[in-house]
Scaffold this active site. Structure first.
Site, PDB file in Angstrom:
ATOM      1  N   CYS A 194      70.005   4.721  52.055  1.00 53.30           N
ATOM      2  CA  CYS A 194      71.306   4.812  52.993  1.00 53.30           C
ATOM      3  C   CYS A 194      72.576   5.597  52.361  1.00 53.30           C
ATOM      4  O   CYS A 194      73.529   5.908  52.851  1.00 53.30           O
ATOM      5  CB  CYS A 194      71.944   3.260  53.204  1.00 53.30           C
ATOM      6  SG  CYS A 194      70.823   2.660  54.473  1.00 53.30           S
ATOM      7  N   HIS A 240      79.364   4.115  54.679  1.00 53.20           N
ATOM      8  CA  HIS A 240      78.085   3.839  55.202  1.00 53.20           C
ATOM      9  C   HIS A 240      78.334   2.553  56.071  1.00 53.20           C
ATOM     10  O   HIS A 240      78.721   1.309  55.454  1.00 53.20           O
ATOM     11  CB  HIS A 240      76.948   3.741  54.249  1.00 53.20           C
ATOM     12  CG  HIS A 240      75.833   2.932  54.780  1.00 53.20           C
ATOM     13  ND1 HIS A 240      75.238   3.695  55.716  1.00 53.20           N
ATOM     14  CD2 HIS A 240      74.736   2.239  54.276  1.00 53.20           C
ATOM     15  CE1 HIS A 240      74.293   2.745  56.113  1.00 53.20           C
ATOM     16  NE2 HIS A 240      74.030   1.944  55.120  1.00 53.20           N
ATOM     17  N   ASN A 292      73.105  -0.083  61.856  1.00 57.54           N
ATOM     18  CA  ASN A 292      73.041   0.599  60.628  1.00 57.54           C
ATOM     19  C   ASN A 292      72.133   1.672  60.822  1.00 57.54           C
ATOM     20  O   ASN A 292      70.931   1.475  61.049  1.00 57.54           O
ATOM     21  CB  ASN A 292      72.627  -0.346  59.639  1.00 57.54           C
ATOM     22  CG  ASN A 292      72.324   0.212  58.167  1.00 57.54           C
ATOM     23  OD1 ASN A 292      71.909   1.517  57.863  1.00 57.54           O
ATOM     24  ND2 ASN A 292      72.196  -0.451  57.178  1.00 57.54           N
TER      25      ASN A 292
END
Ligand code: UT7
Length: 349
Positions: free
Chosen positions: A120, A262, A292
């Site tokens: 990520c 993020h 996400n």
């Protein structure tokens, strides 16, 4: 990377294009509650997510990357790039990399093309890589795409992960320019701690598992995350990394107009903002609409902020990410004067 990093000696990388794309199919919290032992309220209050987008059968990460990449190139006013970087944890196949096929489908065959893997944190690592290519004179225009299709690796019956992740792609175009131009990216802070490699994994498909000769189990073939531990690392590592770049640039926390983290979990984003003493209103969040999306999440959040006319030329941005590895990273930038052109509407509705 140490905080006494002298920075690039060559041209700076300047943002000049941006776009996001998510596949049309939407999965709401209610859809998940219909098949999993969970409920809408739990998902919304524990993660901030209301819905996410997922690919259709047969659709791959490169398909999303091409859509975002094409739109980003268009928004930059030129369809050219001499390097294409795709950052992803869900490549089309273990071999070859996903970037060359994306480049070819965008009419950029001949450009340097490779993947960056930092889970990520991939987008921030990719930005630093793109800035390095430009500073070294290897490329003058780089297309960087963060794209992930977590729905292809998460066990649909795993309520811990199926509720969090969504599929999507976000892309930026960077051109060679001057460090004092608005849109110039940097400084960067990047870090990792592989001692915690087991916190976020897909155990099967790599040499570690394949060399055993044994068939992978169901669990080994799917994405696994020790959520609570990851949560704690995410908050502390993102806050520390953000502080490092702010110090390197001589910015005070209050200088940050937009904090673009993020999109891991809304509670994580707010905890990091609180830790940095940044008002939560300065946190750019679209996790409610997309979940996400891994390496896609920062450019997707930026694209939605642009569509909402939230970013103004000269605004100061702090980008911070965290992911499996463990990896983390941060970068500062200012919003460019002209391009990227705002998109008519949010990409993620
Ligand atoms: O992208 C970068 C890396 N990823 C992240 O940064 C994500 C980090 N982790 C998280 O976002 C959170 O840890 C989760 C969303 C994964 C989980 O939230 P949590 O607040 O940490 O919940 P928990 O794991 O502590 O579980 C609390 C309770 C447990 O029940 P008991 O033991 O208290 O009775 C779980 O079994 O909630 C239960 N639970 C659920 N209940 C309803 C766990 N998942 C669910 C669910 N629906 N989907």
């Amino acid at each position: 990377m140490p905080s006494d990093n002298p920075g690039p000696a060559g041209p700076a990388a300047v943002l000049c294009g941006l776009a996001g794309w998510v596949p049309p199919r939407v999965v709401t919290n209610d859809d998940l509650a219909a098949r999993l032992d969970t409920d809408e309220t739990w998902i919304r209050t524990r993660t901030g997510i209301r819905r996410r987008h997922v690919v259709e059968p047969g659709q791959a990460t490169s398909d999303l990357a091409v859509e975002a990449g094409r739109r980003a190139l268009r928004s930059s006013g030129s369809e050219t790039a001499d390097a294409v970087i795709v950052t992803t944890t869900t490549p089309d196949r273990p071999c070859p990399a996903t970037a060359p096929v994306v480049a070819a489908r965008l009419g950029l065959a001949g450009a340097a093309a490779f993947d960056v893997g930092a889970v990520c944190t991939g987008f921030v690592y990719g930005l630093a890589t793109a800035a390095g290519l430009i500073a070294a004179g290897v490329a003058r225009r780089v297309l960087l795409i963060g794209a992930d299709t977590y729905s292809t690796v998460v066990d649909p019956l795993d309520r811990g992960n199926a509720i969090i992740f969504g599929d999507g792609a976000g892309a930026v175009v960077l051109r060679a320019g001057d460090a004092d131009e608005s849109g110039a990216v940097g400084p960067f802070d990047l870090g990792s701690d592989g001692a915690h490699e087991d916190l976020v994994t897909i155990a099967a498909g790599g040499s570690r598992q394949r060399s055993t000769g044994a068939e992978p189990t169901h669990a080994e073939r799917h994405f696994a995350m020790r959520g609570k531990e990851v949560y704690r690392h995410a908050v502390t590592r993102m806050a520390a990394s953000a502080r490092t770049v702010l110090t390197d640039a001589g910015w005070k926390t209050d200088d940050v107009d937009h904090f673009v983290p993020h999109q891991a979990n809304l509670r994580i984003l707010h905890s990091v903002a609180d830790d940095l003493a940044l008002p939560r209103e300065r946190c750019v969040a679209n996790i409610e609409a997309v979940g996400n999306t891994g390496a896609a999440s920062i450019p997707l959040a930026l694209a939605d902020a642009v569509a909402e006319r939230r970013l103004r030329p000269g605004d100061r941005l702090l980008l911070t990410a965290f992911g499996g590895g463990l990896t983390w990273g941060s970068c500062l930038t200012t919003w460019p004067e002209s391009a990227p052109r705002p998109q008519p509407e949010r990409t993620t509705r």
